[in-house]
Scaffold this active site. Structure first.
Site, PDB file in Angstrom:
ATOM      1  N   GLU A 177       0.839  -1.206   0.000  1.00 14.62           N
ATOM      2  CA  GLU A 177       0.000   0.000   0.000  1.00 14.62           C
ATOM      3  C   GLU A 177       0.863   1.241   0.000  1.00 14.62           C
ATOM      4  O   GLU A 177       2.041   1.196   0.348  1.00 14.62           O
ATOM      5  CB  GLU A 177      -0.933   0.022   1.208  1.00 14.62           C
ATOM      6  N   GLU A 236       4.559  -0.176   1.046  1.00 12.34           N
ATOM      7  CA  GLU A 236       4.674  -0.488  -0.396  1.00 12.34           C
ATOM      8  C   GLU A 236       4.634  -1.986  -0.676  1.00 12.34           C
ATOM      9  O   GLU A 236       4.727  -2.399  -1.823  1.00 12.34           O
ATOM     10  CB  GLU A 236       5.999   0.037  -0.997  1.00 12.34           C
TER      11      GLU A 236
END
Lengths: 355, 355
Positions: B175, B324
């Protein structure tokens, strides 16, 4: 200067320019500063060791040394001594954990018979040293003579040089030898001064009674060695396994070539302790792959400056207690991933991201 | 039955035959029993999840969902909101940490714009959902409407189905969203009952004053949500980011396909908490890649049964705080290595090694 001192003198100081370059680059990459956690000091140490700001670790090898231990006669292991040779055959046939792990990591395996008692067939992946078959029973006698110890160390240096000549970016260490956690515990006590309650563990899985017996055996070995030996090399020859002496040489050889050394568990770390006592200059080149289930392992790593608090912690804490280089091989992809980040990521300026 | 209940009903119980088969095989491989430490319960869970005694994890993907958060207006992050979109562009250009890590792990990356406020160009690797641009400021209003929440969950299921149709053995979640640790902390407090002292951390690196302010903001959000919402889905829509709602759908989709889900850090784990509240059947399919530097992450993992003590601990503890999907991508090679051991090792009988 004798041969060993000359070898030790070949180990250079780490590269401070590369260290600083890696530190600066990490702070300019498109990520919050420090957000890669323990991977950041790891990358900075790797740069200092290799002399490259963005090191590549494409060519890696697992140097897997096996030997038998006379102290197995004291009943300190859950397995019979014959398993050492059987497992070497298993390595050669590709059926052990290290085979699967090294393959996944893209690392070659080189197997060294540093003194296995059982007969082993010639094999292209096996180098047989033929210096001595099995160490002495350290509870009652020296593991090896000083001359044998030096020969094993020299063989370790030579094995790394052979690998290095065809390209070597990272050396992972592994070992196999029934009863060798006994030797590792004795060496760790001898080099750190820690008592056997802290250094003797369950190895591959002994029960309570055997654990107490194993502690007594290590106490006997330590008392004998303290009377017989002075200095780190003499202690190694009194207490160390043949594969451990070989691995000491491998560490001296790799560090002299600026090749980072990835330790596995308790036994390879005890070899690193011996190498560090002989040559403190090896420290910047040592990397801890994991912290094993053996209680003395953390102690040995701490003496080497290889803990999280010291900025060089083990990458994995998975309670492994297999040896063979299994933890080191598991960590190779982590090291490769970390170096890929340093090499391939964009800086804030390159990516147009607000800092 | 509504659409969501139907989706949840598609999640099967784990395969107990495969679980038992993996357990038996591990005990017969040429290694001391249990010597692979935490990798053994991991492999047993993987077998139960996939239904294969020796699972292969060749085809893996990182599903990376990005969105903006209205609560950024409260000044809870060290970075300006515009960085969310800038980082998505960085992902598309291949310059972020996750690009290097996924490449090394051999995983494809699929990037989802689940509600980024800045304009993003079309790109073959980017799926733009166009449901809503940025969530509401959760301190003052709902993050999204229930209809938007359901649309995002559906998009998550659909995205996994697309991946699954071309072959998917392992789904890693990632994310990006400035201020999304605030949403993750609010969700973790809401689903576990833990206070904000335990769930609110420094995210990408805020100072002490901002940390106290962030806690106050989460308290406001929680009080508002408790008045407004009943049930796990309503709480998700009140407090969760748009990317978090999407990831909830991804988890429901993957688990219905028996695809193991590899969580990353605090934000993806808060999505797993929401999914688990909606559908406890997802638990056997969840795997923790790492324990991050965020204090609430461990708490959320414990609620999900993903700790060492519960036999399903995170593989890495490297104090990462990047997001991420970086921790998940780092762990993919570890999972592959572990499955290679299970698949490729010889048994005692095959290798002729004494047991």
């Amino acid at each position: 200067m004798n041969w060993l001192d000359e070898q030790i003198a070949r180990i250079s100081a780490p590269d401070e320019t590369a260290r600083e370059g890696a530190r600066l680059r990490l702070d300019n990459l498109t990520k919050p500063r420090g957000s890669l956690g323990q991977l950041e000091p790891l990358l900075i140490r790797l740069a200092a060791a290799t002399g490259a700001i963005c090191p590549t670790l494409e060519r890696s090898a697992v140097l897997l040394a096996a030997a038998d231990h006379g102290v197995a006669a004291e009943g300190v292991s859950a397995y019979p001594q014959v398993v050492t040779g059987q497992m070497v055959l298993n390595f050669l046939q590709g059926g052990a954990a290290i085979n699967a792990l090294a393959k996944t990591a893209g690392a070659q395996i080189v197997i060294i018979d540093a003194g296995v008692k059982s007969e082993l067939p010639p094999h292209p992946q096996l180098r047989q040293l033929q210096i001595r078959a099995g160490s002495g029973n350290i509870a009652r006698e020296a593991a090896m003579s000083p001359a044998e110890g030096l020969q094993l160390i020299k063989a370790g240096v030579d094995s790394v040089d052979i690998l290095w000549k065809s390209g070597l970016d990272l050396l992972a260490l592994g070992e196999m030898g029934i009863a060798n956690t006994t030797a590792a515990a004795a060496l760790t006590s001898a080099y750190t001064g820690a008592g056997v309650e802290q250094t003797v563990g369950r190895g591959t899985g002994i029960d309570d009674i055997t654990l107490f017996h194993k502690r007594g055996v290590v106490v006997m070995a330590l008392e004998r060695a303290r009377r017989a030996a002075q200095g780190p090399l003499a202690l190694l020859c009194e207490l160390g396994g043949l594969e451990i002496a070989f691995l000491v040489g491998a560490i001296l050889g790799a560090t002299a070539r600026r090749v980072p050394v990835l330790l596995d568990g308790y036994i390879t770390t005890s070899a690193a302790l011996a190498a560090y006592e002989l040559a403190p200059a090896v420290q910047p080149y040592l990397f801890a792959s994991h912290r094993s289930a053996e209680p003395g392992h953390h102690l040995a790593l701490a003496q080497l400056g290889l803990t999280v608090e010291q900025g060089a912690g083990p990458l994995l804490q998975l309670d492994l207690r297999l040896g063979e280089g299994s933890g080191a091989a598991l960590a190779i992809p982590l090291l490769k991933s970390a170096t890929a980040v340093l090499r391939e990521m964009a800086t804030f300026t390159e990516a147009g991201v607000s800092e």
